[in-house]
Structures are given as structure tokens and as C-alpha cells.
Write an enzyme that holds these catalytic residues in place. Structure first.
Site, PDB file in Angstrom:
ATOM      1  N   ASN A  90       0.416  -1.468   0.328  1.00 47.80           N
ATOM      2  CA  ASN A  90      -0.199   0.133   0.364  1.00 47.80           C
ATOM      3  C   ASN A  90       1.226   1.523   0.065  1.00 47.80           C
ATOM      4  O   ASN A  90       0.131   2.641  -0.638  1.00 47.80           O
ATOM      5  CB  ASN A  90      -0.971  -0.019   0.643  1.00 47.80           C
TER       6      ASN A  90
ATOM      7  N   CYS B 245      -3.369   0.272   6.421  1.00 50.38           N
ATOM      8  CA  CYS B 245      -3.713  -0.901   7.738  1.00 50.38           C
ATOM      9  C   CYS B 245      -4.222   0.079   9.392  1.00 50.38           C
ATOM     10  O   CYS B 245      -5.043  -1.129  10.171  1.00 50.38           O
ATOM     11  CB  CYS B 245      -2.269  -1.121   8.453  1.00 50.38           C
TER      12      CYS B 245
ATOM     13  N   GLU C 108       7.926   1.417  14.843  1.00 49.23           N
ATOM     14  CA  GLU C 108       8.039   2.465  13.648  1.00 49.23           C
ATOM     15  C   GLU C 108       8.429   4.156  13.836  1.00 49.23           C
ATOM     16  O   GLU C 108       7.437   4.387  14.993  1.00 49.23           O
ATOM     17  CB  GLU C 108       7.757   2.555  12.335  1.00 49.23           C
TER      18      GLU C 108
ATOM     19  N   GLU D  88       4.740  -5.241  11.935  1.00 46.36           N
ATOM     20  CA  GLU D  88       3.927  -3.863  11.657  1.00 46.36           C
ATOM     21  C   GLU D  88       2.405  -4.460  10.755  1.00 46.36           C
ATOM     22  O   GLU D  88       2.775  -4.838   9.667  1.00 46.36           O
ATOM     23  CB  GLU D  88       3.902  -2.090  10.588  1.00 46.36           C
TER      24      GLU D  88
HETATM   25  P1  NDP Z   1       1.094  -9.735   3.613  1.00 47.85           P
HETATM   26  O1  NDP Z   1       0.794 -10.349   4.835  1.00 47.85           O
HETATM   27  O2  NDP Z   1       0.197 -10.948   2.466  1.00 47.85           O
HETATM   28  O3  NDP Z   1       2.436  -9.623   2.603  1.00 47.85           O
HETATM   29  C1  NDP Z   1       3.824  -8.254   3.257  1.00 47.85           C
HETATM   30  C2  NDP Z   1       4.834  -9.230   2.406  1.00 47.85           C
HETATM   31  O4  NDP Z   1       5.474 -10.126   3.467  1.00 47.85           O
HETATM   32  C3  NDP Z   1       4.731  -9.079   1.410  1.00 47.85           C
HETATM   33  O5  NDP Z   1       6.249  -8.145   0.825  1.00 47.85           O
HETATM   34  C4  NDP Z   1       5.180 -11.145   0.932  1.00 47.85           C
HETATM   35  O6  NDP Z   1       5.709 -11.210   0.076  1.00 47.85           O
HETATM   36  C5  NDP Z   1       5.703 -11.200   1.694  1.00 47.85           C
HETATM   37  N1  NDP Z   1       5.421 -12.546   2.463  1.00 47.85           N
HETATM   38  C6  NDP Z   1       4.998 -13.106   2.804  1.00 47.85           C
HETATM   39  N2  NDP Z   1       4.930 -14.340   2.857  1.00 47.85           N
HETATM   40  C7  NDP Z   1       6.002 -14.693   3.353  1.00 47.85           C
HETATM   41  C8  NDP Z   1       7.204 -15.289   4.081  1.00 47.85           C
HETATM   42  N3  NDP Z   1       6.637 -16.708   4.713  1.00 47.85           N
HETATM   43  N4  NDP Z   1       8.331 -14.647   4.529  1.00 47.85           N
HETATM   44  C9  NDP Z   1       8.548 -13.694   4.746  1.00 47.85           C
HETATM   45  N5  NDP Z   1       8.287 -12.833   3.658  1.00 47.85           N
HETATM   46  C10 NDP Z   1       6.824 -12.989   3.741  1.00 47.85           C
HETATM   47  O7  NDP Z   1       0.982  -7.767   3.149  1.00 47.85           O
HETATM   48  P2  NDP Z   1       0.271  -7.398   1.949  1.00 47.85           P
HETATM   49  O8  NDP Z   1       1.427  -6.738   1.308  1.00 47.85           O
HETATM   50  O9  NDP Z   1      -1.067  -8.057   1.051  1.00 47.85           O
HETATM   51  O10 NDP Z   1       0.448  -6.276   2.916  1.00 47.85           O
HETATM   52  C11 NDP Z   1      -1.373  -5.732   3.501  1.00 47.85           C
HETATM   53  C12 NDP Z   1      -1.434  -6.023   4.921  1.00 47.85           C
HETATM   54  O11 NDP Z   1      -0.179  -5.636   5.149  1.00 47.85           O
HETATM   55  C13 NDP Z   1      -2.301  -6.427   5.246  1.00 47.85           C
HETATM   56  O12 NDP Z   1      -3.099  -6.963   6.565  1.00 47.85           O
HETATM   57  C14 NDP Z   1      -2.516  -4.493   6.352  1.00 47.85           C
HETATM   58  O13 NDP Z   1      -2.887  -4.031   7.607  1.00 47.85           O
HETATM   59  C15 NDP Z   1      -1.285  -4.723   6.825  1.00 47.85           C
HETATM   60  N6  NDP Z   1      -0.342  -3.204   6.423  1.00 47.85           N
HETATM   61  C16 NDP Z   1       0.051  -3.361   7.993  1.00 47.85           C
HETATM   62  C17 NDP Z   1       0.575  -2.008   8.273  1.00 47.85           C
HETATM   63  C18 NDP Z   1       0.836  -1.458   9.398  1.00 47.85           C
HETATM   64  O14 NDP Z   1       2.510  -0.567   9.349  1.00 47.85           O
HETATM   65  N7  NDP Z   1       1.068  -1.676  10.400  1.00 47.85           N
HETATM   66  C19 NDP Z   1       0.699  -1.068   6.754  1.00 47.85           C
HETATM   67  C20 NDP Z   1       0.495  -1.491   5.911  1.00 47.85           C
HETATM   68  C21 NDP Z   1      -0.080  -3.257   5.650  1.00 47.85           C
HETATM   69  P3  NDP Z   1       4.526 -11.097  -1.202  1.00 47.85           P
HETATM   70  O15 NDP Z   1       3.651  -9.756  -1.644  1.00 47.85           O
HETATM   71  O16 NDP Z   1       5.234 -11.582  -2.578  1.00 47.85           O
HETATM   72  O17 NDP Z   1       3.376 -12.099  -1.127  1.00 47.85           O
END
Ligand code: NDP
Length: 485
Positions: A154, A285, A459, A251
Site C-alpha cells: 500500500n 492498516c 516505527e 507492523e
Molecule cells: P502480506 O502479509 O501478504 O505480505 C507482506 C509482505 O510479506 C510481502 O512482501 C510478502 O511477499 C511477504 N511475505 C509473504 N509471506 C512471507 C514469508 N513466509 N516470509 C517472508 N515474507 C513473506 O501483506 P500484504 O502485502 O497483502 O499487505 C496487506 C497487509 O499489510 C494488511 O494486513 C495490512 O493491514 C498490513 N499493513 C500493515 C501496516 C502497518 O504499518 N501496521 C501498513 C500497511 C499494511 P508477497 O507480496 O510476494 O506475498
């Protein structure tokens, strides 16, 4: 016409762009039209290895520099980001589908704030002196080593900067893996830091899906992992990091409450609910997606909200008049549509939106459900899309108990003119980031992070320093050493 967004190469390793087409392709699709705008390739094991080697070597050079020198480079990078804000914002819009109107003020600018803020702190990171009346102790604040950052889709520029800036200020090096949905922006961050004087290898960007992230997390060269992502991924990454007892910042997601009392300024409360649900098409998020409205103003709130929703301009996010863009991907659009169908099936009242406008792209209207009850799926699960659930309540105690009745704890907000009630409410909220008569502001000066399942660590702000450095204690004996025998 979509401006050219093709990156120089897929990865940025050891101070230069690196291409290797052996890895699986990752298509970059413009969310507003479905057009393919770029393609990158997943990092092979050898590339991940070279990024970690480069980071390990660069970290030693970087940590030997003074904080003043490190800070100067970060602040120079902040200046370059601001100079290139428009180009970086266009790229962010192409990468994510967020309106240019937003990205011009919220992404590279926020990244630059982080680089400037932590660049400013770098020279004043110190340990302390502890006098023991003869003997004394001093502490050294030391970097952790190589940090791995893993991003969600995002805020690809901001997330990269929010992790890199404090990590680098403390003397660490970083290897960052962007989300496969948005691989383009982090490459620019690495290029800019390198142009500003960062040694080769200090910041490395490797593309890939979850498996590449998993490889980074378990590598013995890595001292810390900072993830922005969902709770299920957070669980996996924290568990993998725990094998090596690595430091973690998590996060994660949320289902945050926004509580609006009868005495609130109605227009401000409606603005807060709009900012907390529809900015970035709801892909934030900390969004306040459970909007608790006290019964006395419920109908007035819904009427005013419906009126304000007429101001949503849905369309091509590169058009600066557009203020509401598409979902990042067709997959995310499907998830949102499924939740809207569930809301209707479980008996919530759809009062606005719910439809996909005709034509291409991952568009869905800003959507509001009223008469939502606490047990409905749309009130319990994170949707990560533009779906507001309005729930009504009678008393303060009831609102607080229901606001906290969730496994998440990222953010919470309250709108009221009663200052005592406002502070009582935030003291009672089980959430890492709270808002009074405001919602979703995240200045770099303030700690940001979650409680409960929404995360570990903070953060931004001075608090982030503790998560990217550790203290070494040095005991200094000043007299004779006594021993029992
Ligand atoms: P995901 O949890 O699907 O993915 C996050 C990242 O982790 C991606 O780069 C993903 O790769 C990677 N990933 C997935 N599986 C693994 C693994 N086993 N080991 C290491 N890395 C891995 O989240 P989204 O990208 O769908 O983002 C949405 C989510 O993020 C929502 O739940 C949102 O609330 C949260 N979020 C939280 C924020 C905060 O600051 N608290 C801010 C923004 C979002 P890939 O993309 O290839 O799957």
C-alpha cells in the site's frame, strides 16, 4: 497514456542495478486499466546471497563512519527525494493505483521526512555514563548489523524509507524486499541513497514473492527483520526469526475502532471517518473501519456522510482531479467484493456504494454499511478496502468495551468535545496509536505501531532507535581486583 515506468533493472545490489532473468517474472499491472506497465524477475538464491554479502561488507564501512557523516547522507537523500517528488509520485501511482492527488503529498514526502528526521538524530545517538563511586560503567549504542525489511503493497516508498532511515541512522545496512504487487518504488529509494553518498551495498533491493522473503528471514547473516504485512504473514515471519533469536519489528493489520459521541463536531467526525476509511481506497492498516456512532447523532451522521460521498471523484488516478482510485490488484478487489456480499448476507444495511463502476480497472465505490453488529464478519475481519461499518451505541462504557473486543490493536480514535471523556477513552483503548478529534495522521516524530495481534515494536520517532540498535555495557574497574581466593 501511462508514463514509462520500466525500471533500469529488477534489483539493486551493491550500489548498482542488477538484472537476472532466471527468476520467475513478476508483472506490474496498472490497477486503473489492467495494462502491463513493467516486468521484474524474482531474485535467485545467488542474488539473495550477493545482496546479503554486500550488506554485510557495507555495514562495517558505514558503522565506522561518524553519526554526523551518516546523517548528512540521509539528509541529502531526503533533499533529492523532495526535488523529485513529482516523478516519484507518478511512479507510486503507477505502482499502486493510488491517486496522484494523494501520492504527491503522502509518499515520497513521507519517505523524505523519515530520512531527514533520522538523519538529524544520527549524530546524537549515544550511550550513557553510570558512576559507581570509583568504578564506572558506560554503554555504547551499537548497530545490530544487517537488517531485512519486507514491505506490503500500500505504501511502497514510505515503507521502504520508514525501515531504511532508522536502520541506517543507527549504523546498520539493509536488504529490502518489496511486495510483489509493487516492486518499482523501493528501487528509486536505493538509487537516491546511493546518489547521496551511501556506500555500495548499504541498501539493497531484491524482488520476489514470499519465498524470497522467507529466505532472507532465516539467513544467519541477518540480525533483524522488520515486516509490514498481514497478521498471518507476521506470525510466520516472527516464528522463523525466532529460530535465530533475531530482533523483529512487526507492523501488521488492524480492525480499528473510531468512536463518535453525540457532542462531537459532526463535520470533523465525518471527515475523520472518511480519512479513516477511504484514503488510498481503504488500503491503510490503521483505518478506523468500525465506526461506533452514539445513537443521538446516528441518522445525522449517516445523512452528512452520504452527502460528502458525492464528492468522491473515481477515475484514472494519474488525473489530479481524481481523489479515489482502484484497488491495487484484481485479487484484492475480489476480496473486497466478497466482504461486501457477506455484509449484505449477514443483514447489514448497505447505505452507500457497493458497486464496481463500468469499465476496466479494479474499481469499487466507497461503501458504507449501517446497523452493523459486533459479530458480523465485516466488523471482525480486516477487509483492507473501502468498506466502512457503522455500529451504534448508547454509553461510553459500552463503546469502550466493544471497541476493545477484537484481537487487533493497531489504532483507535474518538471524536468528542468533552476533554475528560476523550482522555478516559484513549487511556482505555487497547491500541498502539490513538487519535482525539483527528484520524490517521502519522508524522515521523510520533511512534507508530500496534498492540495485541497488530504488532511488535514501533516505527518512527526516537522509539525506533531502540528497535534498530542495542546497548553494550562496559564495566570499568578503577581499583585493585579482589577475589575470594
Ligand atoms: P502480506 O502479509 O501478504 O505480505 C507482506 C509482505 O510479506 C510481502 O512482501 C510478502 O511477499 C511477504 N511475505 C509473504 N509471506 C512471507 C514469508 N513466509 N516470509 C517472508 N515474507 C513473506 O501483506 P500484504 O502485502 O497483502 O499487505 C496487506 C497487509 O499489510 C494488511 O494486513 C495490512 O493491514 C498490513 N499493513 C500493515 C501496516 C502497518 O504499518 N501496521 C501498513 C500497511 C499494511 P508477497 O507480496 O510476494 O506475498
Amino acid at each position: 497514456m501511462i508514463p514509462n515506468a520500466k525500471p533500469t533493472a529488477s534489483h539493486f545490489i551493491n550500489g548498482a542495478y542488477v538484472e537476472d532473468k532466471t527468476g520467475a517474472p513478476i508483472d506490474v499491472i496498472y490497477a486503473a486499466t489492467g495494462e502491463l506497465v513493467a516486468q521484474v524477475h524474482e531474485a535467485t538464491e545467488a542474488l539473495v546471497d550477493s545482496a546479503l554479502d554486500a550488506a554485510t561488507a557495507a555495514q562495517k564501512i558505514w558503522a565506522a563512519m561518524t553519526g554526523t557523516e551518516r546523517g548528512r547522507i540521509l539528509r541529502r537523500a531526503a533533499d533529492i527525494m523532495r526535488e523529485r517528488n513529482r516523478d516519484l509520485s507518478v511512479l507510486e501511482t503507477i505502482d499502486t493505483g493510488k491517486p496522484l492527488q494523494e501520492t504527491l503529498v503522502a509518499d515520497a514526502t513521507s519517505g523524505a521526512d523519515a530520512l531527514e528526521y533520522f538523519g538529524g538524530l544520527a549524530a546524537s545517538l549515544t550511550g550513557e555514563h553510570i558512576d559507581l563511586g570509583g568504578d564506572f560503567v558506560y554503554t555504547r549504542r551499537e548497530p545490530l548489523g544487517v537488517v531485512v525489511g519486507i514491505g506490503a503493497w500500500n505504501y511502497p516508498t514510505q515503507i521502504c524509507c520508514w525501515k531504511a532511515a532508522p536502520a541506517l541512522a543507527c549504523g546498520n545496512a539493509i536488504v529490502f524486499k518489496p511486495s510483489e504487487e509493487t516492486p518499482l518504488c523501493a528501487l528509486q529509494v536505493a538509487e537516491i541513497l546511493t546518489e547521496a553518498g551511501a556506500p555500495a551495498g548499504l541498501i539493497n533491493i531484491v524482488q520476489g514473492r514470499g519465498a524470497v522473503g522467507a529466505k532472507l528471514v532465516t539467513d544467519a547473516r541477518v540480525a533483524k527483520v522488520s515486516l509490514t504485512g498481514s497478521v498471518p504473514t507476521g506470525r510466520k515471519v516472527a516464528a522463523a526469526a525466532a529460530e535465530g533469536l533475531k530482533h523483529v519489528t512487526m507492523e501488521l493489520g488492524g480492525k480499528s475502532p473510531l468512536v463518535i459521541f453525540d457532542d462531537a463536531d459532526l463535520d470533523d467526525a465525518v471527515s475523520g471517518a472518511i480519512n479513516g476509511n477511504f484514503y488510498s481506497s481503504g488500503q491503510v492498516c490503521s483505518n478506523g473501519t468500525r465506526v461506533f456512532v452514539q445513537k443521538g447523532i446516528k441518522e445525522a451522521f449517516l445523512t452528512r456522510l452520504a452527502d460528502r460521498l458525492k464528492g468522491a471523484v473515481i477515475g484514472d488516478p494519474l488525473d489530479e482531479n481524481v481523489n479515489f482510485g482502484p484497488m491495487v490488484s484484481a485479487r484484492q478487489l475480489d476480496i473486497v467484493k466478497t466482504y461486501i456480499a457477506k455484509g449484505q448476507a449477514e443483514g447489514a444495511r448497505l447505505v452507500a456504494g457497493g458497486n464496481c463502476p463500468d469499465g476496466a480497472g479494479n474499481f469499487i465505490e466507497p461503501t458504507v454499511f449501517a446497523d452493523v453488529s459486533d459479530d458480523m464478519t465485516i466488523a471482525r475481519e480486516e477487509i483492507f478496502g473501502p468498506v466502512m461499518a457503522v455500529l451504534d451505541f448508547d454509553t461510553e462504557a459500552e463503546a469502550l468495551a466493544r471497541a476493545n473486543d477484537t484481537e487487533f490493536g493497531l489504532a483507535a480514535g474518538v471524536f468528542t468535545r468533552d476533554i475528560h471523556r476523550a482522555h478516559r477513552m484513549v487511556a482505555g483503548f487497547e491500541a498502539g496509536t490513538c487519535y482525539i478529534n483527528s484520524y490517521n495522521d502519522a508524522p515521523v516524530e510520533a511512534p507508530f505501531g500496534g498492540s495485541k495481534l497488530s504488532g511488535i515494536g514501533r516505527e518512527n520517532s526516537k522509539a525506533a532507535i531502540n528497535h534498530y540498535s542495542e546497548l553494550k555495557t562496559v564495566y570499568v574497574g578503577m581499583g585493585k581486583v579482589e577475589a575470594a581466593f
